[in-house]
Design a protein around this motif. Structure first.
Motif, mmCIF file in Angstrom:
data_model
loop_
_atom_site.group_PDB
_atom_site.id
_atom_site.type_symbol
_atom_site.label_atom_id
_atom_site.label_comp_id
_atom_site.label_asym_id
_atom_site.label_seq_id
_atom_site.Cartn_x
_atom_site.Cartn_y
_atom_site.Cartn_z
ATOM 1 N N ASN A 51 0.826 -1.211 0.000
ATOM 2 C CA ASN A 51 0.000 0.000 0.000
ATOM 3 C C ASN A 51 0.857 1.257 0.000
ATOM 4 O O ASN A 51 2.069 1.203 0.268
ATOM 5 N N CYS A 52 0.242 2.381 -0.299
ATOM 6 C CA CYS A 52 0.958 3.669 -0.306
ATOM 7 C C CYS A 52 1.507 3.957 1.083
ATOM 8 O O CYS A 52 0.852 3.696 2.091
ATOM 9 N N CYS A 53 2.722 4.519 1.145
ATOM 10 C CA CYS A 53 3.323 4.846 2.444
ATOM 11 C C CYS A 53 2.998 6.266 2.888
ATOM 12 O O CYS A 53 3.394 6.681 3.969
ATOM 13 N N GLY A 54 2.291 7.022 2.057
ATOM 14 C CA GLY A 54 1.957 8.397 2.412
ATOM 15 C C GLY A 54 3.059 9.388 2.087
ATOM 16 O O GLY A 54 2.876 10.593 2.224
ATOM 17 N N ALA A 55 4.197 8.855 1.704
ATOM 18 C CA ALA A 55 5.372 9.674 1.351
ATOM 19 C C ALA A 55 5.619 10.748 2.409
ATOM 20 O O ALA A 55 5.662 10.456 3.585
ATOM 21 N N LEU A 56 5.736 11.996 1.971
ATOM 22 C CA LEU A 56 6.021 13.077 2.920
ATOM 23 C C LEU A 56 4.821 13.999 3.103
ATOM 24 O O LEU A 56 4.918 14.999 3.801
ATOM 25 N N GLU A 57 3.729 13.643 2.474
ATOM 26 C CA GLU A 57 2.619 14.585 2.410
ATOM 27 C C GLU A 57 1.606 14.436 3.529
ATOM 28 O O GLU A 57 0.831 15.344 3.798
ATOM 29 N N TYR A 58 1.572 13.277 4.170
ATOM 30 C CA TYR A 58 0.545 13.014 5.166
ATOM 31 C C TYR A 58 0.843 13.777 6.449
ATOM 32 O O TYR A 58 1.979 13.839 6.895
ATOM 33 N N GLY A 59 -0.175 14.361 7.074
ATOM 34 C CA GLY A 59 0.032 15.252 8.211
ATOM 35 C C GLY A 59 0.422 14.570 9.511
ATOM 36 O O GLY A 59 1.286 15.052 10.233
ATOM 37 N N ASP A 60 -0.207 13.449 9.839
ATOM 38 C CA ASP A 60 0.039 12.788 11.109
ATOM 39 C C ASP A 60 1.199 11.811 10.950
ATOM 40 O O ASP A 60 1.057 10.755 10.339
ATOM 41 N N ARG A 61 2.354 12.155 11.527
ATOM 42 C CA ARG A 61 3.565 11.359 11.300
ATOM 43 C C ARG A 61 3.417 9.923 11.818
ATOM 44 O O ARG A 61 3.821 8.976 11.155
ATOM 45 N N GLU A 63 0.711 8.154 12.234
ATOM 46 C CA GLU A 63 -0.211 7.385 11.393
ATOM 47 C C GLU A 63 0.452 7.071 10.059
ATOM 48 O O GLU A 63 0.262 5.982 9.502
ATOM 49 N N LEU A 64 1.239 8.019 9.567
ATOM 50 C CA LEU A 64 1.958 7.794 8.303
ATOM 51 C C LEU A 64 2.899 6.591 8.424
ATOM 52 O O LEU A 64 2.922 5.719 7.549
ATOM 53 N N VAL A 65 3.652 6.546 9.516
ATOM 54 C CA VAL A 65 4.590 5.431 9.708
ATOM 55 C C VAL A 65 3.837 4.104 9.816
ATOM 56 O O VAL A 65 4.332 3.056 9.407
ATOM 57 N N SER A 66 2.607 4.161 10.335
ATOM 58 C CA SER A 66 1.819 2.921 10.447
ATOM 59 C C SER A 66 1.509 2.346 9.063
ATOM 60 O O SER A 66 1.353 1.128 8.920
ATOM 61 N N PHE A 67 1.427 3.197 8.054
ATOM 62 C CA PHE A 67 1.209 2.690 6.692
ATOM 63 C C PHE A 67 2.384 1.808 6.259
ATOM 64 O O PHE A 67 2.212 0.766 5.625
ATOM 65 N N SER A 68 3.585 2.245 6.605
ATOM 66 C CA SER A 68 4.774 1.455 6.241
ATOM 67 C C SER A 68 4.888 0.193 7.086
ATOM 68 O O SER A 68 5.417 -0.819 6.633
ATOM 69 N N LYS A 69 4.391 0.257 8.325
ATOM 70 C CA LYS A 69 4.380 -0.966 9.153
ATOM 71 C C LYS A 69 3.502 -2.027 8.504
ATOM 72 O O LYS A 69 3.800 -3.228 8.555
ATOM 73 N N GLN A 70 2.404 -1.595 7.892
ATOM 74 C CA GLN A 70 1.546 -2.547 7.179
ATOM 75 C C GLN A 70 2.328 -3.209 6.041
ATOM 76 O O GLN A 70 2.202 -4.410 5.799
ATOM 77 N N ASN A 71 3.155 -2.416 5.346
ATOM 78 C CA ASN A 71 3.948 -2.980 4.243
ATOM 79 C C ASN A 71 5.000 -3.969 4.745
ATOM 80 O O ASN A 71 5.271 -4.975 4.094
ATOM 81 N N LEU A 72 5.565 -3.692 5.905
ATOM 82 C CA LEU A 72 6.534 -4.633 6.478
ATOM 83 C C LEU A 72 5.851 -5.939 6.876
ATOM 84 O O LEU A 72 6.415 -7.028 6.711
ATOM 85 N N THR A 73 4.635 -5.834 7.379
ATOM 86 C CA THR A 73 3.876 -7.048 7.717
ATOM 87 C C THR A 73 3.614 -7.866 6.458
ATOM 88 O O THR A 73 3.748 -9.102 6.451
ATOM 89 N N LYS A 74 3.271 -7.168 5.366
ATOM 90 C CA LYS A 74 3.008 -7.858 4.100
ATOM 91 C C LYS A 74 4.282 -8.476 3.521
ATOM 92 O O LYS A 74 4.220 -9.458 2.775
ATOM 93 N N ALA A 75 5.434 -7.894 3.864
ATOM 94 C CA ALA A 75 6.710 -8.441 3.367
ATOM 95 C C ALA A 75 6.994 -9.811 3.963
ATOM 96 O O ALA A 75 7.674 -10.638 3.345
ATOM 97 N N GLY A 76 6.468 -10.057 5.164
ATOM 98 C CA GLY A 76 6.588 -11.381 5.782
ATOM 99 C C GLY A 76 8.027 -11.829 5.944
ATOM 100 O O GLY A 76 8.825 -11.183 6.617
ATOM 101 N N ALA A 77 8.374 -12.902 5.271
ATOM 102 C CA ALA A 77 9.707 -13.499 5.431
ATOM 103 C C ALA A 77 10.787 -12.757 4.649
ATOM 104 O O ALA A 77 11.974 -13.053 4.801
ATOM 105 N N MET A 78 10.369 -11.824 3.811
ATOM 106 C CA MET A 78 11.375 -11.059 3.050
ATOM 107 C C MET A 78 11.970 -9.999 3.987
ATOM 108 O O MET A 78 11.386 -8.940 4.200
#
Length: 223
Positions: free
Chosen positions: A41-51, A53-68
């Motif tokens: 999913n989108c990480c929000g880049a630098l544009e999202y206001g709540d830092r 919450e923005l980092v939580s988007f990337s945590k979702q991507n790390l969860t999806k990465a699984g064993a990688m």
């Protein structure tokens, strides 16, 4: 030779497809395999206001990465967000610049007689905790292939790329300052920097580092 998880982020599937193609081509040449994170999913880049919450988007991507556990993220903003999301250090987050070594690149052309200004922008070089380790990798690659490095102390100046749509006048001013102090062809790695500098470059050429490497390798006809 390694297999890495791959997080392209929104820009590399949109305006920066050329960088996406170049990264895959160069890393394949170096013997590396990229496996895209499923359903990222989108990480929000630098544009999202709540830092946080923005980092939580990337945590979702790390969860999806699984064993990688080793992940390549070309966009500097995505790279920074993923590193911040990986608070416990369970993953190794890499920018492609950290996988490049002049020794591994089989050159069939040189850059003699050509002048380049390497431009990293804000995010790749600061803050120190999320910056790339080698702050001169582009300079090292350019000179190793016979090119000359020009430009005056602008490699980490802000181009105003994140203001491109809200305050375009600010981007124009900051990008023009950088372009005025550059020499020859400007070499970038950030999609946002490429968009900003290219927009206001007039006749000055702005290219991705991957273009330069593919040209040296003989896999791209012109710069």
């Amino acid at each position: 030779m390694m297999e890495y998880g791959y997080y392209p982020g929104c820009s590399l599937t949109g305006s920066a497809r050329k960088l996406d193609k170049g990264v895959k081509q160069v890393l394949k040449h170096l013997g590396h395999t990229l496996r895209e994170i499923p359903d990222w999913n989108c990480c929000g880049a630098l544009e999202y206001g709540d830092r946080s919450e923005l980092v939580s988007f990337s945590k979702q991507n790390l969860t999806k990465a699984g064993a990688m556990k080793e992940i390549v993220a070309p966009c500097p903003a995505c790279y920074k967000n993923l590193k911040e999301a990986d608070g416990e250090g369970a993953f190794t987050i890499l920018n492609p610049l950290e996988l490049l070594d002049k020794v591994d690149i089989k050159a069939s052309r040189d850059l003699k007689g050509m002048v380049f200004t390497p431009y990293y922008g804000c995010v790749l070089l600061r803050p120190e905790g999320t910056a790339i380790k080698n702050r001169n990798i582009m300079e090292e690659l350019i000179t190793s292939f016979g090119g000359e490095v020009g430009g005056e102390k602008i490699k980490d100046r802000c181009c105003g790329g994140n203001q491109f749509f809200a305050n375009k006048w600010a981007t124009a001013r900051l990008s023009t300052l950088i372009l005025d102090q550059s020499k020859g062809t400007v070499v970038v790695f950030c999609p946002l920097c490429h968009m900003a500098l290219h927009t206001f470059s007039k006749e000055k050429k702005v290219i991705y580092l991957t273009d330069l490497i593919l040209y040296v390798m003989g896999e791209q006809k012109t710069l």
